[in-house]
Motif scaffolding. Sequence first.
Motif, PDB file in Angstrom:
ATOM      1  N   LEU A  64       0.837  -1.197   0.000  1.00 40.60           N
ATOM      2  CA  LEU A  64       0.000   0.000   0.000  1.00 40.60           C
ATOM      3  C   LEU A  64       0.872   1.248   0.000  1.00 40.60           C
ATOM      4  O   LEU A  64       1.863   1.313   0.721  1.00 40.60           O
ATOM      5  CB  LEU A  64      -0.900   0.034   1.236  1.00 40.60           C
ATOM      6  CG  LEU A  64      -1.939  -1.066   1.367  1.00 40.60           C
ATOM      7  CD1 LEU A  64      -2.692  -0.912   2.675  1.00 40.60           C
ATOM      8  CD2 LEU A  64      -2.894  -1.056   0.191  1.00 40.60           C
ATOM      9  N   ASP A  65       0.499   2.224  -0.811  1.00 39.73           N
ATOM     10  CA  ASP A  65       1.073   3.562  -0.769  1.00 39.73           C
ATOM     11  C   ASP A  65      -0.027   4.479  -0.273  1.00 39.73           C
ATOM     12  O   ASP A  65      -1.076   4.586  -0.909  1.00 39.73           O
ATOM     13  CB  ASP A  65       1.535   4.025  -2.154  1.00 39.73           C
ATOM     14  CG  ASP A  65       2.781   3.300  -2.635  1.00 39.73           C
ATOM     15  OD1 ASP A  65       3.528   2.788  -1.782  1.00 39.73           O
ATOM     16  OD2 ASP A  65       3.008   3.268  -3.852  1.00 39.73           O
ATOM     17  N   ASP A  70      -0.015  15.733   5.123  1.00 40.22           N
ATOM     18  CA  ASP A  70       0.987  15.987   6.151  1.00 40.22           C
ATOM     19  C   ASP A  70       1.680  14.675   6.503  1.00 40.22           C
ATOM     20  O   ASP A  70       1.289  13.973   7.437  1.00 40.22           O
ATOM     21  CB  ASP A  70       0.327  16.610   7.380  1.00 40.22           C
ATOM     22  CG  ASP A  70       1.313  17.074   8.432  1.00 40.22           C
ATOM     23  OD1 ASP A  70       2.500  16.666   8.372  1.00 40.22           O
ATOM     24  OD2 ASP A  70       0.900  17.836   9.320  1.00 40.22           O
ATOM     25  N   ALA A  71       2.714  14.333   5.725  1.00 42.63           N
ATOM     26  CA  ALA A  71       3.397  13.048   5.895  1.00 42.63           C
ATOM     27  C   ALA A  71       3.995  12.907   7.291  1.00 42.63           C
ATOM     28  O   ALA A  71       3.900  11.842   7.900  1.00 42.63           O
ATOM     29  CB  ALA A  71       4.477  12.872   4.831  1.00 42.63           C
ATOM     30  N   ALA A  72       4.584  13.968   7.817  1.00 46.97           N
ATOM     31  CA  ALA A  72       5.210  13.884   9.146  1.00 46.97           C
ATOM     32  C   ALA A  72       4.177  13.542  10.210  1.00 46.97           C
ATOM     33  O   ALA A  72       4.413  12.686  11.073  1.00 46.97           O
ATOM     34  CB  ALA A  72       5.924  15.188   9.478  1.00 46.97           C
ATOM     35  N   ALA A  73       3.015  14.186  10.172  1.00 44.33           N
ATOM     36  CA  ALA A  73       1.967  13.914  11.156  1.00 44.33           C
ATOM     37  C   ALA A  73       1.424  12.495  10.993  1.00 44.33           C
ATOM     38  O   ALA A  73       1.173  11.801  11.985  1.00 44.33           O
ATOM     39  CB  ALA A  73       0.833  14.935  11.027  1.00 44.33           C
ATOM     40  N   GLU A  74       1.271  12.050   9.752  1.00 43.02           N
ATOM     41  CA  GLU A  74       0.757  10.696   9.520  1.00 43.02           C
ATOM     42  C   GLU A  74       1.757   9.648   9.997  1.00 43.02           C
ATOM     43  O   GLU A  74       1.379   8.646  10.599  1.00 43.02           O
ATOM     44  CB  GLU A  74       0.415  10.482   8.044  1.00 43.02           C
ATOM     45  CG  GLU A  74      -0.276   9.179   7.752  1.00 43.02           C
ATOM     46  CD  GLU A  74      -1.658   9.038   8.384  1.00 43.02           C
ATOM     47  OE1 GLU A  74      -2.220   7.936   8.258  1.00 43.02           O
ATOM     48  OE2 GLU A  74      -2.186   9.979   9.001  1.00 43.02           O
ATOM     49  N   HIS A  89      12.805   8.663   1.969  1.00 45.56           N
ATOM     50  CA  HIS A  89      13.196   9.020   0.613  1.00 45.56           C
ATOM     51  C   HIS A  89      12.640  10.402   0.302  1.00 45.56           C
ATOM     52  O   HIS A  89      11.843  10.950   1.076  1.00 45.56           O
ATOM     53  CB  HIS A  89      12.644   7.992  -0.388  1.00 45.56           C
ATOM     54  CG  HIS A  89      13.032   6.586  -0.049  1.00 45.56           C
ATOM     55  ND1 HIS A  89      14.227   6.037  -0.423  1.00 45.56           N
ATOM     56  CD2 HIS A  89      12.379   5.628   0.659  1.00 45.56           C
ATOM     57  CE1 HIS A  89      14.309   4.798   0.030  1.00 45.56           C
ATOM     58  NE2 HIS A  89      13.188   4.523   0.685  1.00 45.56           N
ATOM     59  N   LYS A  90      13.034  10.961  -0.808  1.00 42.48           N
ATOM     60  CA  LYS A  90      12.568  12.298  -1.173  1.00 42.48           C
ATOM     61  C   LYS A  90      11.042  12.370  -1.244  1.00 42.48           C
ATOM     62  O   LYS A  90      10.439  13.289  -0.703  1.00 42.48           O
ATOM     63  CB  LYS A  90      13.174  12.700  -2.513  1.00 42.48           C
ATOM     64  CG  LYS A  90      12.707  14.042  -3.006  1.00 42.48           C
ATOM     65  CD  LYS A  90      13.271  14.375  -4.366  1.00 42.48           C
ATOM     66  CE  LYS A  90      12.652  15.673  -4.845  1.00 42.48           C
ATOM     67  NZ  LYS A  90      12.625  15.795  -6.280  1.00 42.48           N
ATOM     68  N   MET A 106       3.295   8.513   1.247  1.00 45.51           N
ATOM     69  CA  MET A 106       3.768   9.384   0.168  1.00 45.51           C
ATOM     70  C   MET A 106       3.746  10.842   0.630  1.00 45.51           C
ATOM     71  O   MET A 106       2.824  11.285   1.290  1.00 45.51           O
ATOM     72  CB  MET A 106       2.867   9.221  -1.069  1.00 45.51           C
ATOM     73  CG  MET A 106       2.687   7.785  -1.523  1.00 45.51           C
ATOM     74  SD  MET A 106       4.221   6.889  -1.828  1.00 45.51           S
ATOM     75  CE  MET A 106       4.815   7.762  -3.268  1.00 45.51           C
ATOM     76  N   ARG A 107       4.808  11.565   0.271  1.00 44.52           N
ATOM     77  CA  ARG A 107       4.832  13.011   0.545  1.00 44.52           C
ATOM     78  C   ARG A 107       4.074  13.689  -0.593  1.00 44.52           C
ATOM     79  O   ARG A 107       4.232  13.325  -1.745  1.00 44.52           O
ATOM     80  CB  ARG A 107       6.266  13.520   0.587  1.00 44.52           C
ATOM     81  CG  ARG A 107       7.120  12.884   1.675  1.00 44.52           C
ATOM     82  CD  ARG A 107       8.513  13.502   1.657  1.00 44.52           C
ATOM     83  NE  ARG A 107       9.492  12.668   2.306  1.00 44.52           N
ATOM     84  CZ  ARG A 107       9.766  12.678   3.608  1.00 44.52           C
ATOM     85  NH1 ARG A 107       9.089  13.489   4.409  1.00 44.52           N
ATOM     86  NH2 ARG A 107      10.709  11.908   4.109  1.00 44.52           N
TER      87      ARG A 107
END
Length: 108
Positions: A64-65, A70-74, A89-90, A106-107
């Motif tokens: 799963l992607d 908000d990637a940091a909060a997730e 990763h970037k 994913m960001r």
Amino acid sequence: MSDAASGLVVGLHDEEDLARLRSMGINDPEDDPSVLLVGTDGRLPRIFFQLVPEGKRVKNRVHLDLSTDDAAAEVRRLCALGATVQAEHKDWITMQDPDGNEFCVMRS
């Protein structure tokens, strides 16, 4: 509901599902070892999770992607639930759930 599952709800059991559970000796749908997530319209997407007796031996059968604003909060939320960060990763963060299944956040 988090971004990881926004727009998805746990699918309801129909009579066929309940009969299947009873045949397995499960009388309460809350004890079902599988989970079906469906779109809030009851249609797509459909994601089915099923408990299997054997452990993971090689790569995941499904990956799963998860998208989020908000990637940091997730990632913090998922870590609080028992997930761990495997690599950053970037454009994504590779994580692992408590059972060793890999997934990515994913960001945006």
